[in-house]
Write an enzyme that holds these catalytic residues in place. Structure first.
Site, PDB file in Angstrom:
ATOM      1  N   ILE A  28      -9.527  -0.232   3.729  1.00 20.66           N
ATOM      2  CA  ILE A  28      -9.996   0.018   5.093  1.00 20.66           C
ATOM      3  C   ILE A  28      -8.864  -0.281   6.065  1.00 20.66           C
ATOM      4  CG2 ILE A  28     -11.637  -0.712   6.873  1.00 20.66           C
ATOM      5  CD1 ILE A  28     -13.561  -1.336   4.415  1.00 20.66           C
ATOM      6  N   ASP A  29      -8.452   0.740   6.821  1.00 16.48           N
ATOM      7  CA  ASP A  29      -7.358   0.612   7.776  1.00 16.48           C
ATOM      8  C   ASP A  29      -7.759   1.170   9.143  1.00 16.48           C
ATOM      9  OD1 ASP A  29      -4.955   0.363   9.083  1.00 16.48           O
ATOM     10  OD2 ASP A  29      -3.832   1.723   7.803  1.00 16.48           O
ATOM     11  N   HIS A  74      -9.133   4.807  -1.756  1.00 17.89           N
ATOM     12  CA  HIS A  74      -8.347   4.812  -0.523  1.00 17.89           C
ATOM     13  C   HIS A  74      -9.098   5.610   0.537  1.00 17.89           C
ATOM     14  CE1 HIS A  74      -4.229   3.340  -1.730  1.00 17.89           C
ATOM     15  NE2 HIS A  74      -4.903   3.288  -2.854  1.00 17.89           N
ATOM     16  N   GLY A  75      -8.609   5.523   1.769  1.00 21.74           N
ATOM     17  CA  GLY A  75      -9.168   6.363   2.836  1.00 21.74           C
ATOM     18  C   GLY A  75     -10.657   6.153   3.036  1.00 21.74           C
ATOM     19  N   ASP A  88       0.852  -1.195   0.000  1.00 20.59           N
ATOM     20  CA  ASP A  88       0.000   0.000   0.000  1.00 20.59           C
ATOM     21  C   ASP A  88       0.894   1.254   0.000  1.00 20.59           C
ATOM     22  OD1 ASP A  88      -2.361   1.483   0.162  1.00 20.59           O
ATOM     23  OD2 ASP A  88      -2.457   1.372   2.352  1.00 20.59           O
TER      24      ASP A  88
END
Length: 337
Positions: free
Chosen positions: A279-280, A235-236, A95
């Site tokens: 998803i983080d 992203h995000g 990533d």
């Protein structure tokens, strides 16, 4: 000598993305840094027969050690089979790779997919860097994600004060000249647990909670028209679940005004050409909520298995919810057992 990811039992993203674009769902891309996150991801994906992308940032790779990561990924495939998922589809993905050298190192160490993020560079430099990574990775059948447009927020070493939406007029030229396999775009998502300032949001008069601005679906639709069927990445895209923020704040944490992307907007995106959603932060929040809750209720605990076990339980619930209720990737393995 490069490690062949196929010998580790991993796959690249090409076929799963095709199925996701055609089927109107998205592959979950979950970041992980430790064993508990990995266990929870594989358990959720295996139980629900979902393809899954294990994402490792530059910081996570440094934290976990690249050699251990390779064996963890190989172990993840075997663990999925042990759980009754005989044909798992697991990707090990870099990533936000920020250099050719980092991407090359990941390819050589057995990653099946890499992202080169040249979005902060001038347009032509982004193209040149992305092309260089694509030329190297494709020799080993490793797929490459590129980025066009800049996301605001903070994630590991990735930081930007302001976002710049992807320009639809650039996407055909960029995708053609770089040869990338998927494209991360900017339509208003943001990194971290504080995706928007209170000034950018409105407040719900009943609850007082922040409501973020909507995603720029008009930009996404323009990009889809220019590149029909091309895999798009968001992203995000953590939604920063209120229940975890509330647990953290109720047990000694301090996360005021944390706000994410509403899940109904992510559901809408998943039905479009968006075939990978990252998803983080949600996983970090679930983990932290489990640890804080357990240690607050049991100050006598000192065995990490006691509080990390609760954290793993919370993360597994979160991942299953995302797979089933947001991304629609359950029961989408090519070979259902």
């Amino acid at each position: 000598m490069a490690v062949d990811y196929k010998k580790l039992g991993l796959v690249n993203t090409r076929e799963m993305f095709k199925r996701a674009v055609n089927g109107g769902w998205a592959v979950p891309a979950f970041n992980f840094n430790n064993l508990e996150q990995l266990q929870a991801i594989i358990k959720a994906a295996s139980d629900l027969k979902s393809p899954v992308i294990l994402q490792v940032s530059k910081g996570a790779r440094k934290y976990a050690n690249q050699t251990l990561l390779r064996y963890l990924a190989e172990g993840a495939v075997e663990y999925a089979k042990e759980l009754g998922c005989n044909h798992p589809e697991i990707v090990l993905h870099l990533d936000h790779g920020d250099s050719f050298e980092l991407c090359k190192s990941c390819v050589d160490f057995g990653f099946s997919s890499v992202m080169i993020d040249g979005s902060a560079l001038p347009y032509e430099e982004n193209i040149a860097l992305t092309r260089k990574v694509v030329d190297y990775a494709h020799q080993f059948d490793v797929t490459v994600e590129a980025e066009l447009g800049v996301l605001a927020g903070v994630e590991d070493e990735v930081q930007s004060e302001a976002s710049h939406y992807t320009k639809p007029e650039e996407v055909i030229d960029f995708a053609t000249r770089t040869g990338c396999d998927s494209l991360a775009i900017s339509i208003g998502t943001s990194h971290g647990a504080y995706k928007f300032t209170p000034e950018q949001c409105t407040r719900d008069p009943k609850t007082g909670r922040l409501i973020p601005p909507p995603l720029a679906f008009d930009v996404l639709e323009e990009i889809e028209k220019k590149l029909p069927g091309f895999p798009i990445v968001l992203h995000g895209s953590s939604s920063v679940p209120e229940e975890y923020v509330d647990i953290i704040n109720a047990h000694g944490g301090k996360l005021p005004n944390a706000v994410g992307i509403p899940e109904e907007q992510l559901r809408r995106a998943a039905k479009s050409a968006v075939c990978k959603i990252n998803i983080d932060s949600d996983s970090r929040l679930a983990f932290t909520a489990g640890v804080r809750l357990t240690l607050d209720e049991h100050p006598e605990y000192f065995d990490p298995r006691q509080y990390c076990g609760k954290a793993r339980e919370f993360m597994e619930q979160l991942y299953k919810h995302k797979i089933t209720d947001v991304l629609g990737s359950d029961n989408k393995l090519a070979q259902l057992d």
